[in-house]
Design a protein around this motif. Structure first.
Motif, PDB file in Angstrom:
ATOM      1  N   LEU A   4      16.898  11.374  82.932  1.00 23.66           N
ATOM      2  CA  LEU A   4      16.326  12.250  81.674  1.00 23.66           C
ATOM      3  C   LEU A   4      16.583  13.441  82.379  1.00 23.66           C
ATOM      4  N   LEU A   5      16.142  14.044  83.391  1.00 22.76           N
ATOM      5  CA  LEU A   5      16.321  15.370  84.073  1.00 22.76           C
ATOM      6  C   LEU A   5      17.704  15.804  83.728  1.00 22.76           C
ATOM      7  N   ARG A   6      18.577  14.996  83.928  1.00 21.22           N
ATOM      8  CA  ARG A   6      20.053  15.342  83.821  1.00 21.22           C
ATOM      9  C   ARG A   6      20.536  15.659  82.267  1.00 21.22           C
ATOM     10  N   LYS A   7      19.669  15.203  81.503  1.00 23.46           N
ATOM     11  CA  LYS A   7      20.159  14.851  80.267  1.00 23.46           C
ATOM     12  C   LYS A   7      19.427  15.984  79.127  1.00 23.46           C
ATOM     13  N   VAL A  66      11.144  16.357  79.243  1.00 20.26           N
ATOM     14  CA  VAL A  66      11.419  15.377  79.888  1.00 20.26           C
ATOM     15  C   VAL A  66      10.158  14.435  79.689  1.00 20.26           C
ATOM     16  N   TYR A  67       9.011  14.915  80.149  1.00 24.36           N
ATOM     17  CA  TYR A  67       8.029  14.010  80.513  1.00 24.36           C
ATOM     18  C   TYR A  67       7.418  13.158  79.366  1.00 24.36           C
ATOM     19  N   SER A  68       7.363  13.792  78.109  1.00 22.78           N
ATOM     20  CA  SER A  68       7.100  13.095  77.092  1.00 22.78           C
ATOM     21  C   SER A  68       8.262  11.938  76.521  1.00 22.78           C
ATOM     22  N   ALA A  69       9.317  12.497  76.717  1.00 22.76           N
ATOM     23  CA  ALA A  69      10.381  11.477  76.396  1.00 22.76           C
ATOM     24  C   ALA A  69      10.229  10.230  77.493  1.00 22.76           C
ATOM     25  N   PHE A  70       9.979  10.647  78.976  1.00 25.00           N
ATOM     26  CA  PHE A  70       9.940   9.675  79.900  1.00 25.00           C
ATOM     27  C   PHE A  70       8.589   8.695  79.616  1.00 25.00           C
ATOM     28  N   LEU A  71       7.668   9.223  79.264  1.00 28.18           N
ATOM     29  CA  LEU A  71       6.568   8.272  79.090  1.00 28.18           C
ATOM     30  C   LEU A  71       7.074   7.288  77.916  1.00 28.18           C
ATOM     31  N   ALA A  96      12.336   0.388  70.169  1.00 27.96           N
ATOM     32  CA  ALA A  96      12.989   1.177  69.108  1.00 27.96           C
ATOM     33  C   ALA A  96      13.757   2.512  69.773  1.00 27.96           C
ATOM     34  N   ALA A  97      14.872   2.920  68.961  1.00 27.83           N
ATOM     35  CA  ALA A  97      15.700   3.708  69.258  1.00 27.83           C
ATOM     36  C   ALA A  97      14.784   5.100  69.465  1.00 27.83           C
ATOM     37  N   LEU A  98      14.861   5.848  70.753  1.00 30.09           N
ATOM     38  CA  LEU A  98      14.226   7.196  70.728  1.00 30.09           C
ATOM     39  C   LEU A  98      14.864   8.110  69.764  1.00 30.09           C
ATOM     40  N   THR A  99      13.966   8.989  69.308  1.00 31.67           N
ATOM     41  CA  THR A  99      14.431   9.894  68.113  1.00 31.67           C
ATOM     42  C   THR A  99      14.588  11.274  68.622  1.00 31.67           C
ATOM     43  N   THR A 100      14.390  11.579  69.895  1.00 35.81           N
ATOM     44  CA  THR A 100      14.861  12.961  70.452  1.00 35.81           C
ATOM     45  C   THR A 100      16.281  12.850  71.100  1.00 35.81           C
ATOM     46  N   ALA A 101      16.958  13.851  70.567  1.00 35.93           N
ATOM     47  CA  ALA A 101      18.505  13.584  70.973  1.00 35.93           C
ATOM     48  C   ALA A 101      18.553  14.218  72.359  1.00 35.93           C
ATOM     49  N   PRO A 102      19.269  13.734  73.268  1.00 36.36           N
ATOM     50  CA  PRO A 102      19.296  14.511  74.519  1.00 36.36           C
ATOM     51  C   PRO A 102      19.659  16.032  74.247  1.00 36.36           C
ATOM     52  N   GLY A 103      19.188  16.759  75.075  1.00 36.55           N
ATOM     53  CA  GLY A 103      19.537  18.297  75.068  1.00 36.55           C
ATOM     54  C   GLY A 103      18.436  18.960  74.051  1.00 36.55           C
ATOM     55  N   THR A 104      17.760  18.183  73.156  1.00 36.34           N
ATOM     56  CA  THR A 104      17.138  18.791  72.336  1.00 36.34           C
ATOM     57  C   THR A 104      15.663  19.102  72.784  1.00 36.34           C
ATOM     58  N   PRO A 105      15.025  20.444  72.478  1.00 37.04           N
ATOM     59  CA  PRO A 105      13.647  20.774  72.992  1.00 37.04           C
ATOM     60  C   PRO A 105      12.603  19.796  72.377  1.00 37.04           C
ATOM     61  N   GLY A 106      11.664  19.362  73.169  1.00 33.16           N
ATOM     62  CA  GLY A 106      10.593  18.413  72.457  1.00 33.16           C
ATOM     63  C   GLY A 106       9.604  19.458  71.696  1.00 33.16           C
ATOM     64  N   ALA A 107       8.620  18.556  71.185  1.00 33.98           N
ATOM     65  CA  ALA A 107       7.635  19.692  70.538  1.00 33.98           C
ATOM     66  C   ALA A 107       6.680  20.428  71.352  1.00 33.98           C
ATOM     67  N   GLY A 146      -5.253   4.719  69.915  1.00 33.70           N
ATOM     68  CA  GLY A 146      -5.218   6.042  69.815  1.00 33.70           C
ATOM     69  C   GLY A 146      -4.163   6.495  70.882  1.00 33.70           C
ATOM     70  N   GLY A 147      -4.380   6.070  72.122  1.00 32.04           N
ATOM     71  CA  GLY A 147      -3.455   6.484  73.031  1.00 32.04           C
ATOM     72  C   GLY A 147      -1.942   6.106  72.720  1.00 32.04           C
ATOM     73  N   TRP A 148      -1.707   4.974  72.247  1.00 35.69           N
ATOM     74  CA  TRP A 148      -0.325   4.759  72.178  1.00 35.69           C
ATOM     75  C   TRP A 148       0.349   5.506  71.005  1.00 35.69           C
ATOM     76  N   LEU A 149      -0.515   5.557  69.841  1.00 33.80           N
ATOM     77  CA  LEU A 149       0.124   6.555  69.068  1.00 33.80           C
ATOM     78  C   LEU A 149       0.392   8.019  69.518  1.00 33.80           C
ATOM     79  N   LEU A 150      -0.665   8.561  70.349  1.00 32.04           N
ATOM     80  CA  LEU A 150      -0.122   9.879  70.875  1.00 32.04           C
ATOM     81  C   LEU A 150       1.215   9.779  71.773  1.00 32.04           C
ATOM     82  N   VAL A 151       1.285   8.748  72.492  1.00 30.66           N
ATOM     83  CA  VAL A 151       2.366   8.603  73.339  1.00 30.66           C
ATOM     84  C   VAL A 151       3.667   8.394  72.347  1.00 30.66           C
ATOM     85  N   GLU A 152       3.794   7.833  71.148  1.00 32.98           N
ATOM     86  CA  GLU A 152       4.690   7.558  70.358  1.00 32.98           C
ATOM     87  C   GLU A 152       4.913   9.049  69.647  1.00 32.98           C
ATOM     88  N   ARG A 153       3.947   9.839  69.161  1.00 37.64           N
ATOM     89  CA  ARG A 153       4.001  11.102  68.551  1.00 37.64           C
ATOM     90  C   ARG A 153       4.701  12.011  69.530  1.00 37.64           C
TER      91      ARG A 153
END
Length: 442
Positions: A84-87, A93-98, A365-376, A429-436
Protein backbone atom coordinates in the motif's frame (compact mmCIF):
# COMPACT_ATOMS: atom_id res chain seq x y z
CA UNK A 1 -17.08 -22.91 -6.47
CA UNK A 2 -14.85 -25.60 -7.99
CA UNK A 3 -14.20 -23.61 -11.17
CA UNK A 4 -13.44 -20.40 -9.24
CA UNK A 5 -10.99 -22.24 -6.97
CA UNK A 6 -9.35 -23.76 -10.02
CA UNK A 7 -9.06 -20.33 -11.63
CA UNK A 8 -7.62 -18.76 -8.47
CA UNK A 9 -5.13 -21.59 -8.07
CA UNK A 10 -4.12 -21.36 -11.72
CA UNK A 11 -3.64 -17.59 -11.48
CA UNK A 12 -1.28 -17.82 -8.49
CA UNK A 13 1.86 -15.77 -9.24
CA UNK A 14 5.18 -17.57 -9.09
CA UNK A 15 6.35 -15.16 -6.38
CA UNK A 16 3.58 -16.11 -3.92
CA UNK A 17 4.72 -17.90 -0.78
CA UNK A 18 2.32 -20.84 -0.83
CA UNK A 19 3.68 -22.24 2.40
CA UNK A 20 2.29 -19.24 4.30
CA UNK A 21 -1.20 -20.05 3.00
CA UNK A 22 -0.80 -23.66 4.10
CA UNK A 23 0.33 -22.61 7.59
CA UNK A 24 -2.66 -20.27 7.93
CA UNK A 25 -5.15 -23.02 7.09
CA UNK A 26 -3.34 -25.75 9.01
CA UNK A 27 -3.08 -23.69 12.20
CA UNK A 28 -6.79 -22.83 12.23
CA UNK A 29 -7.64 -26.45 11.38
CA UNK A 30 -5.53 -27.69 14.29
CA UNK A 31 -7.34 -25.33 16.68
CA UNK A 32 -10.74 -26.53 15.47
CA UNK A 33 -9.76 -30.20 15.81
CA UNK A 34 -8.28 -29.55 19.25
CA UNK A 35 -11.48 -27.91 20.49
CA UNK A 36 -13.59 -30.80 19.21
CA UNK A 37 -11.33 -33.36 20.87
CA UNK A 38 -10.88 -31.54 24.19
CA UNK A 39 -14.60 -31.02 24.84
CA UNK A 40 -15.73 -33.54 27.46
CA UNK A 41 -19.50 -33.06 27.26
CA UNK A 42 -21.86 -34.91 29.58
CA UNK A 43 -25.55 -34.32 30.37
CA UNK A 44 -24.33 -32.40 33.43
CA UNK A 45 -22.06 -29.93 31.63
CA UNK A 46 -18.85 -29.45 29.66
CA UNK A 47 -15.40 -30.34 30.94
CA UNK A 48 -11.93 -30.55 29.45
CA UNK A 49 -10.48 -33.90 28.38
CA UNK A 50 -7.00 -32.70 29.38
CA UNK A 51 -8.22 -32.25 32.94
CA UNK A 52 -9.78 -35.71 32.92
CA UNK A 53 -6.60 -37.28 31.50
CA UNK A 54 -3.66 -35.05 32.54
CA UNK A 55 -1.24 -37.42 30.77
CA UNK A 56 -2.51 -35.96 27.48
CA UNK A 57 -1.38 -32.41 28.32
CA UNK A 58 2.02 -32.75 26.58
CA UNK A 59 0.07 -32.98 23.30
CA UNK A 60 -0.67 -29.27 23.66
CA UNK A 61 3.00 -28.65 22.80
CA UNK A 62 2.10 -29.81 19.30
CA UNK A 63 -1.56 -28.81 19.01
CA UNK A 64 -1.42 -25.29 20.52
CA UNK A 65 -0.53 -23.69 17.19
CA UNK A 66 -2.01 -20.18 17.54
CA UNK A 67 1.56 -18.77 17.61
CA UNK A 68 1.98 -20.06 14.05
CA UNK A 69 -1.12 -18.17 12.90
CA UNK A 70 0.11 -14.92 14.47
CA UNK A 71 3.57 -15.48 12.97
CA UNK A 72 1.99 -15.88 9.52
CA UNK A 73 -0.06 -12.74 10.22
CA UNK A 74 3.11 -10.72 10.76
CA UNK A 75 4.49 -11.91 7.43
CA UNK A 76 1.29 -11.03 5.55
CA UNK A 77 0.82 -7.67 7.28
CA UNK A 78 4.36 -6.57 6.39
CA UNK A 79 3.83 -7.38 2.71
CA UNK A 80 0.38 -5.76 2.62
CA UNK A 81 1.40 -2.53 4.32
CA UNK A 82 4.50 -2.11 2.16
CA UNK A 83 2.45 -2.75 -0.96
CA UNK A 84 0.00 0.00 0.00
CA UNK A 85 2.86 2.40 0.72
CA UNK A 86 4.05 1.96 -2.86
CA UNK A 87 0.58 2.76 -4.26
CA UNK A 88 -0.87 5.50 -2.02
CA UNK A 89 0.03 8.75 -0.31
CA UNK A 90 1.33 7.89 3.15
CA UNK A 91 -1.40 9.85 4.95
CA UNK A 92 -4.11 7.56 3.51
CA UNK A 93 -2.32 4.25 3.99
CA UNK A 94 -3.24 3.45 7.60
CA UNK A 95 -7.02 3.56 7.19
CA UNK A 96 -6.86 1.68 3.88
CA UNK A 97 -4.55 -0.93 5.44
CA UNK A 98 -6.89 -1.49 8.39
CA UNK A 99 -9.94 -1.86 6.20
CA UNK A 100 -8.18 -4.16 3.72
CA UNK A 101 -6.78 -6.44 6.44
CA UNK A 102 -9.84 -6.44 8.70
CA UNK A 103 -12.61 -6.79 6.15
CA UNK A 104 -12.37 -10.56 5.73
CA UNK A 105 -12.07 -10.82 9.51
CA UNK A 106 -14.77 -8.45 10.73
CA UNK A 107 -17.55 -9.05 8.20
CA UNK A 108 -17.96 -12.77 9.04
CA UNK A 109 -17.36 -11.99 12.72
CA UNK A 110 -20.14 -9.39 12.80
CA UNK A 111 -22.55 -11.84 11.13
CA UNK A 112 -21.64 -14.48 13.73
CA UNK A 113 -22.15 -12.01 16.59
CA UNK A 114 -25.47 -10.70 15.31
CA UNK A 115 -26.91 -14.14 14.47
CA UNK A 116 -25.93 -15.56 17.85
CA UNK A 117 -27.05 -12.41 19.67
CA UNK A 118 -30.52 -12.63 18.08
CA UNK A 119 -30.74 -16.37 18.79
CA UNK A 120 -29.70 -15.88 22.43
CA UNK A 121 -32.22 -13.10 22.92
CA UNK A 122 -35.03 -15.22 21.47
CA UNK A 123 -34.10 -18.26 23.58
CA UNK A 124 -34.04 -16.24 26.80
CA UNK A 125 -37.26 -14.35 26.02
CA UNK A 126 -38.92 -17.74 25.66
CA UNK A 127 -37.61 -18.78 29.07
CA UNK A 128 -34.85 -21.08 27.85
CA UNK A 129 -31.14 -20.96 28.46
CA UNK A 130 -30.62 -23.87 30.83
CA UNK A 131 -28.71 -27.12 30.42
CA UNK A 132 -26.58 -27.56 27.31
CA UNK A 133 -28.25 -24.53 25.71
CA UNK A 134 -26.99 -22.29 28.52
CA UNK A 135 -23.51 -23.77 28.27
CA UNK A 136 -23.52 -23.14 24.53
CA UNK A 137 -24.59 -19.53 24.97
CA UNK A 138 -21.71 -18.96 27.38
CA UNK A 139 -19.00 -20.82 25.49
CA UNK A 140 -19.71 -20.31 21.80
CA UNK A 141 -18.06 -16.87 21.82
CA UNK A 142 -14.85 -17.95 23.56
CA UNK A 143 -12.77 -18.28 20.35
CA UNK A 144 -13.36 -14.57 19.70
CA UNK A 145 -10.37 -13.80 21.95
CA UNK A 146 -8.24 -14.74 18.94
CA UNK A 147 -10.03 -12.15 16.78
CA UNK A 148 -9.33 -9.47 19.40
CA UNK A 149 -5.60 -10.24 19.56
CA UNK A 150 -5.39 -10.30 15.77
CA UNK A 151 -7.08 -6.89 15.60
CA UNK A 152 -4.38 -5.50 17.88
CA UNK A 153 -1.67 -6.96 15.66
CA UNK A 154 -3.13 -5.31 12.57
CA UNK A 155 -3.53 -1.97 14.36
CA UNK A 156 0.07 -1.98 15.64
CA UNK A 157 1.63 -3.16 12.38
CA UNK A 158 2.77 0.27 11.05
CA UNK A 159 4.75 1.43 14.14
CA UNK A 160 6.13 -2.04 14.86
CA UNK A 161 7.14 -2.47 11.22
CA UNK A 162 9.06 0.81 11.43
CA UNK A 163 10.81 -0.49 14.57
CA UNK A 164 11.63 -3.71 12.74
CA UNK A 165 13.08 -1.84 9.77
CA UNK A 166 15.30 0.16 12.11
CA UNK A 167 16.36 -2.46 14.64
CA UNK A 168 15.64 -5.87 13.05
CA UNK A 169 16.07 -8.63 15.59
CA UNK A 170 16.50 -5.94 18.24
CA UNK A 171 12.81 -5.00 17.95
CA UNK A 172 11.83 -8.62 18.58
CA UNK A 173 14.29 -8.82 21.48
CA UNK A 174 12.74 -5.69 23.01
CA UNK A 175 9.24 -7.20 23.00
CA UNK A 176 10.53 -10.54 24.33
CA UNK A 177 12.49 -8.71 27.05
CA UNK A 178 9.34 -6.84 28.04
CA UNK A 179 7.52 -10.19 28.37
CA UNK A 180 10.33 -11.43 30.65
CA UNK A 181 10.06 -8.28 32.79
CA UNK A 182 6.29 -8.69 33.12
CA UNK A 183 6.61 -12.26 34.39
CA UNK A 184 9.34 -11.24 36.84
CA UNK A 185 7.12 -8.48 38.22
CA UNK A 186 4.18 -10.89 38.33
CA UNK A 187 5.77 -13.92 39.97
CA UNK A 188 8.78 -12.50 41.83
CA UNK A 189 7.39 -9.14 42.96
CA UNK A 190 3.67 -9.93 43.07
CA UNK A 191 2.68 -6.77 41.18
CA UNK A 192 -1.07 -6.95 40.53
CA UNK A 193 -2.56 -6.72 37.01
CA UNK A 194 0.86 -6.41 35.34
CA UNK A 195 0.38 -9.86 33.76
CA UNK A 196 -2.23 -8.48 31.35
CA UNK A 197 0.52 -6.55 29.53
CA UNK A 198 1.71 -9.87 28.15
CA UNK A 199 -1.38 -10.11 25.98
CA UNK A 200 0.51 -7.49 23.97
CA UNK A 201 4.18 -8.33 24.53
CA UNK A 202 4.02 -12.11 23.98
CA UNK A 203 1.76 -12.12 20.94
CA UNK A 204 3.37 -9.07 19.34
CA UNK A 205 6.80 -10.68 19.76
CA UNK A 206 5.59 -13.71 17.79
CA UNK A 207 4.03 -11.34 15.24
CA UNK A 208 7.39 -9.56 14.94
CA UNK A 209 8.98 -12.83 13.85
CA UNK A 210 6.70 -12.67 10.83
CA UNK A 211 8.31 -9.36 9.83
CA UNK A 212 11.72 -11.02 10.05
CA UNK A 213 10.52 -13.84 7.83
CA UNK A 214 9.14 -11.35 5.29
CA UNK A 215 12.67 -9.94 4.99
CA UNK A 216 14.23 -13.39 4.66
CA UNK A 217 15.99 -13.16 7.99
CA UNK A 218 14.97 -16.56 9.37
CA UNK A 219 17.25 -18.95 7.51
CA UNK A 220 17.71 -22.64 8.34
CA UNK A 221 20.32 -22.16 11.06
CA UNK A 222 18.26 -19.49 12.83
CA UNK A 223 15.16 -21.67 12.47
CA UNK A 224 17.01 -24.52 14.15
CA UNK A 225 18.15 -22.18 16.94
CA UNK A 226 14.57 -20.94 17.44
CA UNK A 227 13.20 -24.49 17.53
CA UNK A 228 15.85 -25.93 19.82
CA UNK A 229 16.22 -22.90 22.07
CA UNK A 230 12.49 -22.38 22.38
CA UNK A 231 11.82 -26.02 23.23
CA UNK A 232 14.60 -26.23 25.83
CA UNK A 233 13.55 -22.90 27.39
CA UNK A 234 9.87 -23.87 27.56
CA UNK A 235 10.75 -27.22 29.14
CA UNK A 236 13.01 -25.56 31.72
CA UNK A 237 10.38 -22.93 32.60
CA UNK A 238 7.74 -25.60 33.12
CA UNK A 239 10.10 -27.89 35.06
CA UNK A 240 11.59 -25.25 37.38
CA UNK A 241 9.25 -22.26 37.22
CA UNK A 242 5.66 -21.49 38.19
CA UNK A 243 4.32 -22.45 34.77
CA UNK A 244 1.87 -25.31 34.11
CA UNK A 245 2.56 -28.11 31.63
CA UNK A 246 -0.45 -27.42 29.42
CA UNK A 247 -0.09 -24.76 26.74
CA UNK A 248 -3.85 -24.23 26.75
CA UNK A 249 -6.00 -23.00 29.62
CA UNK A 250 -7.18 -25.60 32.14
CA UNK A 251 -10.25 -25.30 34.38
CA UNK A 252 -9.47 -24.23 37.93
CA UNK A 253 -5.73 -23.69 37.46
CA UNK A 254 -4.11 -20.82 39.40
CA UNK A 255 -1.74 -19.99 36.54
CA UNK A 256 -2.59 -20.34 32.86
CA UNK A 257 -0.02 -20.16 30.10
CA UNK A 258 -2.69 -18.70 27.84
CA UNK A 259 -4.75 -16.13 29.72
CA UNK A 260 -2.76 -14.02 30.10
CA UNK A 261 0.14 -15.40 28.05
CA UNK A 262 3.33 -16.27 29.89
CA UNK A 263 7.01 -16.46 29.07
CA UNK A 264 6.56 -20.24 28.73
CA UNK A 265 4.02 -19.68 25.95
CA UNK A 266 6.43 -17.30 24.20
CA UNK A 267 9.15 -19.97 24.32
CA UNK A 268 6.61 -22.47 23.00
CA UNK A 269 5.85 -20.06 20.15
CA UNK A 270 9.55 -19.78 19.30
CA UNK A 271 9.95 -23.52 19.04
CA UNK A 272 6.87 -23.84 16.82
CA UNK A 273 8.02 -21.03 14.51
CA UNK A 274 11.44 -22.63 14.20
CA UNK A 275 9.92 -26.05 13.56
CA UNK A 276 7.58 -24.91 10.77
CA UNK A 277 10.42 -22.98 9.13
CA UNK A 278 12.55 -26.13 9.09
CA UNK A 279 9.74 -27.84 7.17
CA UNK A 280 9.40 -25.05 4.60
CA UNK A 281 11.40 -26.62 1.74
CA UNK A 282 9.67 -30.04 1.62
CA UNK A 283 6.26 -28.40 2.08
CA UNK A 284 6.95 -25.98 -0.78
CA UNK A 285 7.68 -28.93 -3.09
CA UNK A 286 4.41 -30.56 -2.07
CA UNK A 287 2.46 -27.36 -2.74
CA UNK A 288 3.70 -27.29 -6.34
CA UNK A 289 1.24 -30.11 -7.03
CA UNK A 290 -1.91 -28.57 -8.55
CA UNK A 291 -4.39 -30.68 -6.56
CA UNK A 292 -2.69 -29.92 -3.24
CA UNK A 293 -2.56 -26.21 -3.99
CA UNK A 294 -6.23 -26.11 -5.05
CA UNK A 295 -7.16 -27.69 -1.72
CA UNK A 296 -5.21 -25.01 0.17
CA UNK A 297 -6.81 -22.23 -1.91
CA UNK A 298 -10.31 -23.61 -1.28
CA UNK A 299 -9.67 -23.95 2.46
CA UNK A 300 -8.28 -20.42 2.72
CA UNK A 301 -11.48 -19.05 1.24
CA UNK A 302 -13.60 -20.37 4.11
CA UNK A 303 -11.14 -20.79 6.99
CA UNK A 304 -12.37 -17.86 9.10
CA UNK A 305 -16.03 -18.80 8.67
CA UNK A 306 -15.29 -22.38 9.70
CA UNK A 307 -13.33 -21.18 12.73
CA UNK A 308 -16.14 -18.89 13.89
CA UNK A 309 -18.85 -21.55 13.61
CA UNK A 310 -17.01 -24.74 14.63
CA UNK A 311 -18.14 -24.62 18.27
CA UNK A 312 -21.70 -24.00 17.13
CA UNK A 313 -21.43 -27.20 15.10
CA UNK A 314 -19.91 -29.13 17.99
CA UNK A 315 -22.62 -28.14 20.46
CA UNK A 316 -25.21 -28.78 17.77
CA UNK A 317 -23.97 -32.35 17.46
CA UNK A 318 -24.08 -32.93 21.20
CA UNK A 319 -27.53 -31.36 21.40
CA UNK A 320 -28.80 -33.65 18.65
CA UNK A 321 -27.34 -36.72 20.38
CA UNK A 322 -29.06 -35.78 23.63
CA UNK A 323 -32.35 -35.06 21.83
CA UNK A 324 -32.18 -38.51 20.21
CA UNK A 325 -31.45 -40.11 23.60
CA UNK A 326 -28.02 -41.28 22.48
CA UNK A 327 -25.98 -41.99 25.58
CA UNK A 328 -22.95 -39.75 26.12
CA UNK A 329 -20.26 -42.01 27.59
CA UNK A 330 -18.03 -40.99 30.47
CA UNK A 331 -15.20 -38.85 29.02
CA UNK A 332 -12.01 -40.79 28.25
CA UNK A 333 -13.76 -44.15 28.69
CA UNK A 334 -13.43 -46.82 26.00
CA UNK A 335 -16.97 -46.07 24.80
CA UNK A 336 -16.14 -42.35 24.63
CA UNK A 337 -13.10 -42.95 22.44
CA UNK A 338 -15.14 -45.29 20.24
CA UNK A 339 -17.68 -42.52 19.68
CA UNK A 340 -15.02 -39.91 18.77
CA UNK A 341 -14.90 -40.63 14.99
CA UNK A 342 -18.70 -40.31 14.73
CA UNK A 343 -18.76 -37.02 16.66
CA UNK A 344 -15.92 -35.58 14.59
CA UNK A 345 -17.58 -36.58 11.32
CA UNK A 346 -20.90 -35.05 12.38
CA UNK A 347 -19.23 -31.86 13.60
CA UNK A 348 -17.32 -31.56 10.32
CA UNK A 349 -20.50 -32.06 8.30
CA UNK A 350 -22.44 -29.47 10.30
CA UNK A 351 -19.53 -27.02 10.06
CA UNK A 352 -19.54 -27.51 6.29
CA UNK A 353 -23.27 -26.71 6.21
CA UNK A 354 -22.72 -23.54 8.27
CA UNK A 355 -19.84 -22.54 6.01
CA UNK A 356 -22.09 -22.98 2.96
CA UNK A 357 -24.66 -20.69 4.61
CA UNK A 358 -22.27 -17.94 5.75
CA UNK A 359 -19.17 -18.13 3.53
CA UNK A 360 -20.33 -15.29 1.30
CA UNK A 361 -19.56 -12.83 4.12
CA UNK A 362 -15.89 -13.85 4.04
CA UNK A 363 -15.52 -12.53 0.50
CA UNK A 364 -14.13 -8.99 0.77
CA UNK A 365 -15.93 -6.17 -0.98
CA UNK A 366 -13.86 -4.05 -3.32
CA UNK A 367 -12.06 -1.14 -1.69
CA UNK A 368 -13.54 2.16 -2.83
CA UNK A 369 -10.47 4.34 -2.43
CA UNK A 370 -8.45 4.29 -5.63
CA UNK A 371 -4.67 3.95 -5.40
CA UNK A 372 -3.03 7.35 -5.23
CA UNK A 373 -6.23 9.01 -3.97
CA UNK A 374 -5.96 10.94 -0.69
CA UNK A 375 -8.11 9.56 2.10
CA UNK A 376 -10.56 11.50 4.20
CA UNK A 377 -9.17 14.04 6.63
CA UNK A 378 -8.69 12.30 9.98
CA UNK A 379 -9.27 8.85 8.46
CA UNK A 380 -6.26 7.37 10.29
CA UNK A 381 -7.40 8.30 13.82
CA UNK A 382 -10.96 7.25 12.94
CA UNK A 383 -9.73 3.85 11.79
CA UNK A 384 -7.61 3.48 14.94
CA UNK A 385 -10.61 4.29 17.13
CA UNK A 386 -12.71 1.76 15.24
CA UNK A 387 -10.09 -0.96 15.62
CA UNK A 388 -9.80 -0.23 19.36
CA UNK A 389 -13.57 -0.49 19.85
CA UNK A 390 -13.65 -3.76 17.90
CA UNK A 391 -10.76 -5.09 19.96
CA UNK A 392 -12.47 -4.31 23.27
CA UNK A 393 -15.83 -5.52 22.00
CA UNK A 394 -14.77 -8.94 20.78
CA UNK A 395 -12.50 -9.56 23.78
CA UNK A 396 -15.37 -8.62 26.10
CA UNK A 397 -17.78 -10.86 24.25
CA UNK A 398 -15.34 -13.77 24.34
CA UNK A 399 -15.37 -13.46 28.15
CA UNK A 400 -19.02 -12.74 28.93
CA UNK A 401 -20.74 -14.85 26.25
CA UNK A 402 -24.45 -14.61 25.49
CA UNK A 403 -25.66 -16.39 28.63
CA UNK A 404 -27.56 -14.15 31.05
CA UNK A 405 -28.22 -11.65 28.28
CA UNK A 406 -31.37 -10.36 29.97
CA UNK A 407 -29.94 -10.56 33.50
CA UNK A 408 -27.20 -7.97 32.98
CA UNK A 409 -24.44 -10.57 33.34
CA UNK A 410 -20.95 -9.03 33.11
CA UNK A 411 -17.36 -10.21 32.98
CA UNK A 412 -14.17 -8.35 33.84
CA UNK A 413 -12.21 -7.18 30.82
CA UNK A 414 -8.91 -6.57 32.65
CA UNK A 415 -10.54 -4.42 35.38
CA UNK A 416 -13.65 -3.13 33.57
CA UNK A 417 -17.05 -4.90 33.83
CA UNK A 418 -18.51 -5.48 30.37
CA UNK A 419 -21.90 -6.93 29.39
CA UNK A 420 -22.82 -8.73 26.17
CA UNK A 421 -24.96 -5.85 24.79
CA UNK A 422 -22.14 -3.37 25.46
CA UNK A 423 -19.60 -5.69 23.80
CA UNK A 424 -21.81 -6.13 20.73
CA UNK A 425 -22.34 -2.36 20.50
CA UNK A 426 -18.58 -1.69 20.68
CA UNK A 427 -17.83 -4.33 18.05
CA UNK A 428 -20.50 -3.10 15.65
CA UNK A 429 -19.61 0.57 16.16
CA UNK A 430 -15.91 -0.11 15.71
CA UNK A 431 -16.48 -2.08 12.52
CA UNK A 432 -18.57 0.72 11.03
CA UNK A 433 -15.83 3.24 11.87
CA UNK A 434 -13.16 1.09 10.20
CA UNK A 435 -15.36 0.72 7.12
CA UNK A 436 -16.06 4.45 6.96
CA UNK A 437 -12.44 5.43 7.42
CA UNK A 438 -11.31 3.16 4.60
CA UNK A 439 -13.78 4.54 2.05
CA UNK A 440 -13.23 7.39 -0.34
CA UNK A 441 -14.86 10.66 0.59
CA UNK A 442 -16.76 12.81 -2.00
Amino acid sequence: MGSSVRELAGATPATRDRYVDLLRVASLGAVVLGHWLMAAVTPDGVGNLLAVVPALQPLTWLLQVMPVFFFVGGFSHALSYRSLLRKRPEDSVYSAFLRARLQRLLRPTMVFVLVWGAAALLVQLLGGGGGLTGVTLRMVTQPLWFIGIYLAMVAFTPPLLRLHERYGWGAFAGLAGAAVAVDLLRFAAGVPYVEFLNFAFVWLAVHQLGFLRADGRIHLRRAALLAGGGLVTAAALVAFGPYPLSMVGMPGEKVSNMAPPTLALLAHGLWLVGAVELLRAPAARLLERPRVWRTVVAANGVAMTAFLWHLTAMFGVYGALLALDVALPEPASAAWWTQVPLRLALAAALTAALVAAFRTFERPAALTTAPGTPGASGAGPLAALGATLCLLGVLGLSMVGFGGLLDGRTALLIAIPVSAPAAVAMTLGGWLLVERAGRRTP
